[in-house]
Design a protein around this motif. Structure first.
Motif, PDB file in Angstrom:
ATOM      1  N   TYR A  85      44.888  31.943  47.869  1.00 25.78           N
ATOM      2  CA  TYR A  85      45.130  33.119  48.716  1.00 25.78           C
ATOM      3  C   TYR A  85      43.904  34.025  48.807  1.00 25.78           C
ATOM      4  N   ALA A  86      43.706  34.542  50.006  1.00 25.43           N
ATOM      5  CA  ALA A  86      42.662  35.542  50.229  1.00 25.43           C
ATOM      6  C   ALA A  86      43.155  36.936  49.849  1.00 25.43           C
ATOM      7  N   LEU A  87      44.450  37.173  50.004  1.00 28.87           N
ATOM      8  CA  LEU A  87      45.090  38.428  49.596  1.00 28.87           C
ATOM      9  C   LEU A  87      46.446  38.073  49.018  1.00 28.87           C
ATOM     10  N   ARG A  88      46.650  38.467  47.756  1.00 31.56           N
ATOM     11  CA  ARG A  88      47.908  38.093  47.100  1.00 31.56           C
ATOM     12  C   ARG A  88      48.589  39.270  46.412  1.00 31.56           C
ATOM     13  N   TYR A  89      47.800  40.257  45.956  1.00 26.24           N
ATOM     14  CA  TYR A  89      48.357  41.294  45.094  1.00 26.24           C
ATOM     15  C   TYR A  89      48.215  42.685  45.717  1.00 26.24           C
ATOM     16  N   ALA A  90      49.119  43.570  45.296  1.00 24.72           N
ATOM     17  CA  ALA A  90      49.115  44.944  45.795  1.00 24.72           C
ATOM     18  C   ALA A  90      48.391  45.890  44.852  1.00 24.72           C
ATOM     19  N   ASP A  91      48.279  45.513  43.576  1.00 24.49           N
ATOM     20  CA  ASP A  91      47.663  46.395  42.586  1.00 24.49           C
ATOM     21  C   ASP A  91      47.145  45.573  41.422  1.00 24.49           C
ATOM     22  N   ASN A 246      38.461  44.721  62.849  1.00 22.33           N
ATOM     23  CA  ASN A 246      39.180  43.596  63.452  1.00 22.33           C
ATOM     24  C   ASN A 246      38.989  42.289  62.682  1.00 22.33           C
ATOM     25  N   LEU A 247      37.998  42.242  61.791  1.00 22.51           N
ATOM     26  CA  LEU A 247      37.783  41.043  60.974  1.00 22.51           C
ATOM     27  C   LEU A 247      38.549  41.077  59.655  1.00 22.51           C
ATOM     28  N   LYS A 248      39.174  42.184  59.353  1.00 22.57           N
ATOM     29  CA  LYS A 248      39.840  42.343  58.051  1.00 22.57           C
ATOM     30  C   LYS A 248      40.814  41.210  57.733  1.00 22.57           C
ATOM     31  N   PRO A 249      41.623  40.713  58.671  1.00 23.61           N
ATOM     32  CA  PRO A 249      42.552  39.623  58.333  1.00 23.61           C
ATOM     33  C   PRO A 249      41.859  38.349  57.868  1.00 23.61           C
ATOM     34  N   ARG A 250      40.574  38.190  58.190  1.00 21.86           N
ATOM     35  CA  ARG A 250      39.833  36.994  57.779  1.00 21.86           C
ATOM     36  C   ARG A 250      39.070  37.192  56.477  1.00 21.86           C
ATOM     37  N   ILE A 251      39.126  38.378  55.904  1.00 22.42           N
ATOM     38  CA  ILE A 251      38.303  38.698  54.733  1.00 22.42           C
ATOM     39  C   ILE A 251      39.118  38.595  53.452  1.00 22.42           C
ATOM     40  N   ALA A 252      38.525  38.030  52.419  1.00 20.77           N
ATOM     41  CA  ALA A 252      39.178  37.942  51.110  1.00 20.77           C
ATOM     42  C   ALA A 252      39.158  39.306  50.437  1.00 20.77           C
ATOM     43  N   ALA A 253      40.314  39.732  49.971  1.00 18.10           N
ATOM     44  CA  ALA A 253      40.401  41.007  49.256  1.00 18.10           C
ATOM     45  C   ALA A 253      39.713  40.901  47.905  1.00 18.10           C
ATOM     46  N   THR A 254      39.266  42.043  47.386  1.00 20.91           N
ATOM     47  CA  THR A 254      38.646  42.045  46.062  1.00 20.91           C
ATOM     48  C   THR A 254      39.501  42.866  45.092  1.00 20.91           C
ATOM     49  N   GLU A 255      39.029  44.022  44.680  1.00 25.81           N
ATOM     50  CA  GLU A 255      39.625  44.681  43.522  1.00 25.81           C
ATOM     51  C   GLU A 255      40.433  45.924  43.880  1.00 25.81           C
ATOM     52  N   LEU A 376      30.597  27.477  46.192  1.00 24.42           N
ATOM     53  CA  LEU A 376      31.923  27.868  45.714  1.00 24.42           C
ATOM     54  C   LEU A 376      32.076  29.364  45.955  1.00 24.42           C
ATOM     55  N   LEU A 377      33.036  29.717  46.782  1.00 26.71           N
ATOM     56  CA  LEU A 377      33.327  31.123  47.055  1.00 26.71           C
ATOM     57  C   LEU A 377      34.730  31.435  46.550  1.00 26.71           C
ATOM     58  N   THR A 378      34.846  32.442  45.707  1.00 26.12           N
ATOM     59  CA  THR A 378      36.153  32.856  45.207  1.00 26.12           C
ATOM     60  C   THR A 378      36.269  34.377  45.299  1.00 26.12           C
ATOM     61  N   ASN A 379      37.498  34.867  45.193  1.00 32.47           N
ATOM     62  CA  ASN A 379      37.741  36.304  45.099  1.00 32.47           C
ATOM     63  C   ASN A 379      38.272  36.609  43.704  1.00 32.47           C
ATOM     64  N   ARG A 380      37.502  36.246  42.709  1.00 33.68           N
ATOM     65  CA  ARG A 380      37.971  36.293  41.323  1.00 33.68           C
ATOM     66  C   ARG A 380      38.235  37.722  40.835  1.00 33.68           C
ATOM     67  N   VAL A 381      37.714  38.743  41.520  1.00 33.35           N
ATOM     68  CA  VAL A 381      37.987  40.123  41.099  1.00 33.35           C
ATOM     69  C   VAL A 381      39.274  40.670  41.727  1.00 33.35           C
ATOM     70  N   HIS A 382      39.995  39.822  42.462  1.00 38.70           N
ATOM     71  CA  HIS A 382      41.279  40.244  43.046  1.00 38.70           C
ATOM     72  C   HIS A 382      42.414  39.859  42.104  1.00 38.70           C
TER      73      HIS A 382
END
Length: 495
Positions: A85-91, A246-255, A376-382
């Motif tokens: 997932y690029a975005l999975r958590y709320a907090d 407008n690109l936000k839906p394509r961006i991986a969330a971070t922290e 390798l690209l990850t969003n490990r800080v999310h």
């Protein structure tokens, strides 16, 4: 969408046969990256497929919520997959949102410190234009460095993290008053940690300062300079500072960052220093996708050119790919790039292997010897930076990529033995020679397609490796690489 397009074009590429009638690197330099298959590039598919399981295990172990992997060789993309997932958590309590956003092959990531590579190339473009010499004092161009303490720091020392600067500013920039220019002045006026040239300290201050150098000499803010001189010539449409909404839906969330009052950081730069500097800084701030980063990497393999466009000179590339830190063993560094770092490059690591990592969980490895790119690209800080290190999965992705090449046949495994010997992985020459002799026999049986004898001798090779490990004649990492390589080659012959 892009991955489906790749599948559709694979057949066309194979029919045309263009990749087999033109030199691979030259072809990629003129046409850009193309879709391909592992077999086309003398790579085993199985090790690349095994990356999938490794990534899924890492996601299950909460190393990161998602990832994208891209592997290319000889200008052909042989693997490009998305996971999790690029975005999975709320907090930062890992509260799952109702509609998590799946990772896609074209997801855009916060590159974190991989941004430093764009700064380094900007610097070398200006060097190409004779704006300065690498040994010039920074103080010749930035009056903030014209102090007794900093007067002798050179541009090359900033590029190689040997300037004496601290790792980062003493105070949090986002907590300070002042506009971007005032904050940059504060950073450059920080006292040194070491005398110039006396120690290696990985430093954001070095690259913040280099970003200022680019801006002062070019007359453009760094994002505008990079856009004009790197992104547009390479057609990197998914690479930018400060992505638009407008690109936000394509961006991986971070922290999730309550301390900056930003909540979940999504579509804005994660690094607090870069955020305080309006999202544009020499050390962080770049967003990009796997495909764009692969194009960027292929340009490096082409020594500065891509699709007929020159980004910087071959001389500049050679300087970037030279280890300037021989005085600091283990801290091999070119101008901007890590060199020969097996802690994340694994068996892809050679004296001229370039790479970099980013705090958000990104990494890139570029091997001129094997003409190979592993991203390798990850969003490990999310949703929080307080998670398991990604270094293990970085190393595994590089290892599997290397295995797919070195396990192609016995001759390739001989090349791996030679590479490991050069790295001092064996106690003496006889240990390496015995492996080479054994593989020479396997090679002869491969040439005559004697499957049973190939398998028998590969089994014997594994027994020999076990003996060498028990006797302390081979390093654990070399043992693992060669045993895995032999197992993959056995799998090829069993199939």
């Amino acid at each position: 969408m892009k991955k489906r397009m790749i599948s559709m074009f694979v057949a066309l590429v194979m029919v045309c046969g263009m990749l087999t009638t033109l030199p691979q690197t030259g072809y990629a330099a003129q046409t850009g990256l193309q879709p391909g298959t592992p077999e086309q590039e003398s790579m085993l598919a199985q090790p690349l497929e095994d990356i999938d399981g490794a990534i899924h295990d890492a996601i299950k172990d909460n190393v990161m919520p998602g990832a994208v992997v891209l592997v290319a060789r000889n200008g052909n993309i042989v693997k490009w997959d998305a996971y999790g997932y690029a975005l999975r958590y709320a907090d930062d309590d890992f509260t799952e949102i109702d509609d998590p956003v799946k990772m896609q092959e074209d997801t855009i990531f916060d590159m974190a410190s991989i941004s430093k590579l764009f700064t380094a190339i900007s610097v070398m473009q200006l060097w190409d234009q004779d704006y300065f010499g690498l040994d010039d004092p920074v103080s010749d161009y930035l009056p903030e460095y014209d102090t007794k303490e900093k007067r002798d720091i050179t541009i090359q020392q900033l590029l190689t993290h040997t300037s004496g600067e601290k790792a980062g500013p003493s105070k949090e920039l986002y907590e300070m008053d002042g506009d971007r220019e005032e904050l940059l002045e504060y950073v450059m006026e920080e006292p040194l940690e070491n005398e110039p040239g006396e120690a290696y300290v990985y430093s954001d201050i070095n690259y913040i300062t280099l970003g200022v150098l680019v801006e002062r000499l070019s007359g453009e803010r760094e994002d505008a300079y990079v856009q004009t001189h790197i992104l547009e010539p390479l057609a990197l449409s998914d690479t930018m500072y400060n992505p638009p909404e407008n690109l936000k839906p394509r961006i991986a969330a971070t922290e999730f960052q309550p301390w900056t009052d930003r909540g979940m950081v999504w579509g804005s730069v994660h690094d607090e220093k870069a955020w305080a500097l309006d999202g544009v800084a020499g050390h962080a701030g770049v967003f990009s996708s796997a495909e764009d980063l692969a194009t960027f990497s292929q340009m490096l393999l082409n020594k500065g050119s891509y699709q007929g466009k020159s980004i910087f000179s071959k001389e500049a590339f050679d300087l970037m790919n030279t280890n300037w830190n021989e005085a600091f063993p283990g801290q091999n560094h070119g101008l901007g790039w890590d060199l020969n770092q097996d802690w994340y490059m694994d068996i892809l690591a050679e004296e001229d292997t370039l790479g970099h990592t980013g705090y958000t969980g990104t990494s890139i490895v570029v091997s001129p010897k094997l003409n190979t790119i592993a991203i390798l690209l990850t969003n490990r800080v999310h949703p929080t930076r307080d998670t398991v290190s990604t270094n293990g999965i970085r190393k595994e992705v590089a290892a599997k990529t290397g295995s797919s090449i070195y396990s192609w046949n016995a001759e390739s495994l001989q090349a791996l033995v030679e590479s490991l010997q050069d790295k001092g992985a064996f106690s003496d020459e006889n240990t390496a020679r015995s492996l080479d002799v054994h593989l020479a026999a396997v090679k002869r049986f491969e040439e005559t397609e004697q499957t049973e004898k190939v398998l028998k001798h590969l089994d014997g090779l594994q027994n020999l490796l076990e003996h060498q490990r028990n006797e302390g004649l081979i390093s654990d990492d070399a043992y693992d690489s060669l045993v895995d390589g032999a197992a993959y080659l056995m799998g090829k012959w069993r199939d």
